[in-house]
Design an enzyme around this catalytic site. Structure first.
Site, mmCIF file in Angstrom:
data_model
loop_
_atom_site.group_PDB
_atom_site.id
_atom_site.type_symbol
_atom_site.label_atom_id
_atom_site.label_comp_id
_atom_site.label_asym_id
_atom_site.label_seq_id
_atom_site.Cartn_x
_atom_site.Cartn_y
_atom_site.Cartn_z
ATOM 1 N N LYS A 23 -12.568 -1.977 0.469
ATOM 2 C CA LYS A 23 -11.830 -1.094 -0.453
ATOM 3 C C LYS A 23 -12.540 -1.112 -1.817
ATOM 4 O O LYS A 23 -13.673 -0.674 -1.901
ATOM 5 C CB LYS A 23 -10.365 -1.543 -0.531
ATOM 6 C CG LYS A 23 -9.638 -1.265 0.787
ATOM 7 C CD LYS A 23 -8.152 -1.593 0.757
ATOM 8 C CE LYS A 23 -7.498 -1.123 2.039
ATOM 9 N NZ LYS A 23 -6.701 -2.146 2.718
ATOM 10 N N HIS B 233 -5.567 -4.439 -1.625
ATOM 11 C CA HIS B 233 -5.484 -3.293 -2.546
ATOM 12 C C HIS B 233 -5.492 -3.734 -4.015
ATOM 13 O O HIS B 233 -5.429 -2.894 -4.912
ATOM 14 C CB HIS B 233 -4.207 -2.479 -2.297
ATOM 15 C CG HIS B 233 -4.288 -1.566 -1.116
ATOM 16 N ND1 HIS B 233 -4.936 -0.347 -1.162
ATOM 17 C CD2 HIS B 233 -3.825 -1.697 0.149
ATOM 18 C CE1 HIS B 233 -4.850 0.241 0.025
ATOM 19 N NE2 HIS B 233 -4.179 -0.550 0.834
ATOM 20 N N SER C 145 0.793 -1.229 0.000
ATOM 21 C CA SER C 145 0.000 0.000 0.000
ATOM 22 C C SER C 145 0.830 1.287 0.000
ATOM 23 O O SER C 145 0.335 2.322 -0.405
ATOM 24 C CB SER C 145 -0.950 0.002 1.190
ATOM 25 O OG SER C 145 -0.214 0.027 2.395
HETATM 26 C C1 LIG Z 1 -6.623 -2.497 4.121
HETATM 27 C C2 LIG Z 1 -5.970 -3.800 4.344
HETATM 28 C C3 LIG Z 1 -6.444 -4.695 5.317
HETATM 29 C C4 LIG Z 1 -7.561 -4.346 6.264
HETATM 30 O O1 LIG Z 1 -8.801 -4.648 5.714
HETATM 31 P P1 LIG Z 1 -10.093 -4.508 6.645
HETATM 32 O O2 LIG Z 1 -11.138 -5.299 5.950
HETATM 33 O O3 LIG Z 1 -10.408 -3.055 6.749
HETATM 34 O O4 LIG Z 1 -9.721 -5.115 7.960
HETATM 35 C C5 LIG Z 1 -5.837 -5.924 5.422
HETATM 36 N N1 LIG Z 1 -4.787 -6.262 4.647
HETATM 37 C C6 LIG Z 1 -4.287 -5.418 3.718
HETATM 38 C C7 LIG Z 1 -3.138 -5.851 2.871
HETATM 39 C C8 LIG Z 1 -4.858 -4.161 3.547
HETATM 40 O O5 LIG Z 1 -4.357 -3.325 2.637
#
Ligand SMILES: *Cc1c(COP(=O)(O)O)cnc(C)c1O
Length: 415
Positions: A269, A228, A200
């Protein structure tokens, strides 16, 4: 009269909060007064509302406020109410959970999937449930915090699980750790490799083809958290595995590339933006999670209205791949225009465009100035990223128009 004993919590918490303020690391929450979209209404420090262009959401496909996604949630709420007041295995599973899990499996090209209230929960269920004494987990050093914590937790729940870290995307480093594990008499069980699909902070992607080969050589299982990547990577937005021709059921799939053993991912996301997470992979794995995964045995399901919205969001991703193409076109255009304006954008095939500015204080003041200009971009500095590589992280969405991109670039030029 007795006086109350001093409690350590109060003083040390005040000290921590003060030091965060002083070093400019204190996080002030931004209040939104409208749905997530390319333009959002934000409450500014003077109490007034302002429309700002949003370039810091993970709303990659613009589905967070898509009318059909919203409507599906409303219908789910009306039909099933707020929830079951139960964990999944007692009386906490609704039909929409089953439908969503079948949808995720078909989207991911896996046999099965199982959902959680978040990807954090899914990842925290995975290793402590799948691992046994004698197993070894090898993790990329830049993996997401939920992976790090899941791996930390595993030997607490399953004594005798060992762990290691390899240098970011460095296959020689990974191989060396695998060889050491092979020579370790305490490593008698399954070896696991876990990586983010898309990282990220840099927007770079894991070398899944090489990781697959390494795993095959050492009899290891490959796990990828592609939070992502979903909705972004590959021609039809299935994820980083599709990008590499490792997603069964998509045009680019080549069985010679192999596949990923297990995925974790988020529904918070690109895939709708509400909340929720999942494990996807072979059915025997999801079955074991249902039997033994503590975050699902002892905690409620994804709320049914959220499950209905996510199911509709993934249906839209699968039926309207042109959204993925629009996102890719926006990313290409933004990279080109930001570069032409004289900024250094890290090269990457993802929707994350980091502009390196160096100094942490500079990144923070630039993002504050951008907000005054009506452009919402977050600056990340040390300790989130290495010292001297502070950056503005621009995240593109299919919801952005060419005019939005031009306004972003104009604001950057003002700096
Ligand atoms: C954003 C993210 C998460 C968290 O996801 P949630 O569903 O909000 O807990 C977990 N792993 C990665 C790689 C992320 O980028």
């Amino acid at each position: 009269m007795t006086t109350a004993a001093a409690r350590p919590f109060d003083a040390r918490t005040d000290a921590t909060l003060r030091s965060l303020e002083e070093s400019g690391q204190y996080k002030h929450l931004h209040m939104l007064e409208s749905p997530m979209d390319a333009v959002v209404k934000m409450r500014r420090p003077n109490g007034k509302s302002a429309d700002v262009l949003c370039f810091c959401s993970n709303n990659y496909l613009g589905l967070a406020n898509e009318p059909r996604v919203v409507q599906a949630g409303i219908e789910g709420l009306k039909r099933y109410g707020a929830g079951t007041a139960s964990v999944r295995f007692i009386c906490g599973t609704f039909e929409p959970h089953e439908q969503l899990e079948a949808r995720i499996a078909s989207y991911m090209g896996t046999e099965a999937s199982y959902t959680f209230v978040s990807c954090w929960n899914a990842t925290e269920a995975l290793f402590p449930t799948f691992c046994e004494a004698g197993d070894f987990i090898l993790s990329d050093e830049l993996n997401h915090a939920c992976i790090i914590d899941s791996i930390r937790l595993t030997p607490v729940i399953k004594k005798g699980v060992k762990k290691g870290v390899f240098k970011h995307s460095d296959m020689a480093s990974a191989r060396q750790k695998l060889q050491a594990a092979q020579d370790d008499p305490e490593v008698t069980g399954q070896i696991w490799i876990i990586s983010d699909g898309v990282f990220s902070m840099e927007g770079d992607i894991a070398d899944l083809l090489s990781l697959r080969k390494l795993c095959d050589e050492f009899g290891a299982m490959l796990v990828v958290d592609d939070s992502h990547g979903h909705g972004v990577m590959g021609d039809t937005g299935r994820g980083t595995h599709e990008h590499y021709g490792m997603c069964p059921g998509t045009p680019s799939f080549d069985p010679a590339n192999g596949t990923v053993d297990f995925f974790t991912g988020t529904l918070g996301k690109g895939l709708g933006g509400g909340a929720g997470g999942f494990i996807a992979g072979p059915k025997r794995g999801t079955e074991l999670i249902i039997q033994r995964g503590r975050p699902t045995l002892f905690s409620n399901a994804l709320p049914v209205t959220v499950a209905c919205s996510a199911n509709e969001a993934i249906r839209i991703v699968m039926d309207e791949p042109e959204r993925v193409q629009r996102l890719k076109a926006n990313v290409a255009s933004a990279r080109k225009k930001i570069g032409a304006a004289g900024f250094e954008v890290l090269e990457s095939p993802t929707a994350i465009c980091p502009i390196i500015v160096g100094d942490t204080a500079k990144a923070i003041s630039m993002s504050q100035r951008l907000l005054e200009l009506g452009v919402f971009v977050i600056g990340f500095g040390y300790p989130v990223v290495p010292e001297g590589t502070a950056r503005l992280r621009i995240q593109m969405s299919a919801a952005h128009t060419e005019e939005h991109i031009d306004r972003l670039v104009e604001a950057l030029k003002e700096l």
